[in-house]
Design an enzyme around this catalytic site. Structure first.
Site: not given
Length: 539
Positions: A234, A269
């Site tokens: 991720e 993110c």
């Protein structure tokens, strides 16, 4: 020991985050591998018991966890609740409510599709992978390590957690929570920096799960490749927000963009990394962006209890360097200035940015918002496609324009008329594509990630008869064996509707049980002509 990585200070007593002795890491992994091999995690009720224990521990440690998030990132208790704590508690609830259904094998009626499997039983079981390692991130240090851990345990794996040493308060709080609440035969924590992580990655795991930067992701990927193990990465990227000319309302647009940019001081993110604004609406949107900042944090966000801080001096200076090199124009947003001693970086909007600007080189991961202007939607799409696929893409536009963007770009996720809120939808998969990540998780998708989908088939020995069963093997030559070609085609790979060329052939597929019916002539021929490969002995 690097003080930047390990020092715990603030309102808590000044102590060192105790790194795991390197020489004990191998024993930790071995103990969990022995535990898995002994069948500790086979019982689903035991997995549930562990999740209930985790839930109980979280509720007891709730204040400690929220305090830790505040000390590491100046994250307010409210933001810590909805962005981290509540997400973890909800995930536990999802599994306790749905785990029995999610782990249940899926069954397929093969014979209805391929007659060769008549009387066969077929199912796909979700089986645990073994021992897995989860390397957490510092920006959401509770959420991003515990969400995958919940799914890994529910899938029946034993787990090694490696919290980020850059968020030491939360790393310690997670270790205290796990150690006190859960069985050490199920899950253990390894603390440390580069040396400890390097040693940890030398161990063989059955799946590697990492959240963080692409550079470290490559290191984790190499470690997984060494053992031919599965991996989930991720990562991130520069997630754009496109604001097109036909956007219906600029007020919520401005608020939602600045909310995602400034939550956790931009250290998310999937935060909006930059805006692509159609020239016709830019002059209307920019003042609203400034107004949104003041509405959330006031003219001096440094004094706001809700505004976060940059994680450490290295990242603070990284942001200052990128900002000082920009050729864009800073827009007046707040009354205060950056303060390295407090790790405070104010909300910053930069207009007139070009694609090659310093602010467009890498993911910003901070409260700086570059503005790029475009004239046609094709121009905006081309700019997005000229870069690596982002983890998220946001489009503020009417339906047709939004769909044009989504259908012609690639990203981990895409959201129309909002930003980042899709993360709260934990029944849907979250993950990147290309440089923004590999794999997916949240909800049942985490269980799938940490499971091997094992196909199990059970067939009787008495059917078909030995002669007909010889269809699968030699001899194939000679007129006496020609029946094998015809019957094997009909039984194993029948000609489907889309593979048939004649109208009559297509009509045959509309007859109920047509797959079975077309095999009858071949079966009759096989009964007459077939001979068993092995003669049954009378003795």
């Amino acid at each position: 020991m690097d003080k930047e990585h390990s020092l715990i200070s603030g309102q808590l007593d000044k102590v060192e985050l105790q790194y795991t002795p390197i020489e004990t890491i191998s024993d930790t992994v071995s103990a969990l591998r022995d535990s898995f091999a002994s069948g500790t995690m086979r019982d689903i009720s035991f997995r549930k018991q562990q999740l209930r224990a985790l839930l109980k521990g979280m509720r007891e440690d709730k204040k400690n966890l929220l305090d830790a998030l505040y000390h590491d990132l100046h994250k307010s208790h409210t933001e810590g609740l909805y962005a981290e704590y509540d997400a973890v508690e909800y995930e536990i609830g999802q599994y306790l409510d749905n785990m029995d259904k999610w782990v249940k094998p899926s069954r397929n009626a093969l014979a209805s599709e391929q007659p060769a499997f008549l009387l066969s039983k077929s199912e796909v079981r979700k089986e645990p992978l073994g021992v897995v390692v989860i390397l957490g991130a510092w920006n959401y240090p509770l959420r991003l390590i515990m969400l995958p851990a919940i799914g890994a345990i529910a899938a029946g794996n034993t787990v090694v957690l490696k919290p980020s040493e850059l968020a030491p308060h939360t790393a310690q709080a997670v270790q205290d929570l796990v150690t006190r609440s859960m069985d050490s035969n199920v899950i253990r924590v390894v603390q440390g920096g580069v040396k400890e992580t390097t040693e940890l990655l030398k161990e063989k795991f059955d799946h590697y799960f990492y959240t963080g930067s692409g550079s470290v992701g490559k290191i984790v990927a190499r470690a997984a490749a060494e053992h031919l193990s599965g991996i989930t990465l991720e990562l991130g990227g520069k997630s754009p927000a496109i604001v097109h000319a036909d956007v219906s309302d600029l007020v919520p647009t401005a608020f939602r963009i600045m909310w995602s940019k400034l939550a956790n001081s931009g250290q998310t993110c999937v935060a909006t990394d930059y805006i692509l604004i159609h020239r016709s609406v830019k002059d209307k949107l920019v003042p609203l962006l400034v107004e949104a900042v003041a509405g959330m944090y006031g003219k001096s966000p440094k004094e706001s209890p809700d505004y976060g801080r940059i994680i450490n001096a290295r990242h603070w200076n990284r942001l200052m360097d990128a900002l000082s090199a920009t050729e864009g124009t800073q827009i007046a947003v707040t009354d205060d200035l950056p303060d390295e001693s407090d790790l405070y970086f104010p909300p910053t909007i930069v207009d007139g940015v070009r694609p090659g600007d310093s602010l467009m080189k890498d993911e910003l991961f901070g409260p700086i918002l570059p503005i790029l202007t475009y004239d046609t939607l094709d121009e905006a799409i081309s700019l997005v496609n000229s870069r690596d696929q982002p983890l998220a893409l946001y489009v503020f536009a009417k339906s047709d324009s939004a769909e044009a963007v989504i259908s012609r770009t690639r990203s981990g996720s895409a959201t129309v008329n909002d930003t980042m809120f899709n993360l709260a939808s934990q029944t849907n998969p979250f993950g990147g594509v290309g440089p923004s990540g590999v794999g997916r998780y949240t909800g049942r998708h985490t269980l799938d990630t940490f499971s091997h989908h094992r196909h199990v088939m059970k067939r009787p020995l008495w059917f078909p008869s030995p002669g007909v069963d010889s269809i699968r093997g030699p001899p194939f030559t000679g007129s006496e064996n020609s029946w094998k070609t015809d019957l094997s085609h009909q039984m194993v790979y029948p000609t489907l509707w889309s593979l048939r060329e004649s109208v009559l052939g297509k009509l045959v597929t509309l007859i109920p049980f047509w797959r079975m019916l077309v095999t009858i002539p071949g079966f009759l021929v096989a009964i007459i002509k077939s001979k068993p490969v092995i003669r049954r002995r009378k003795d």
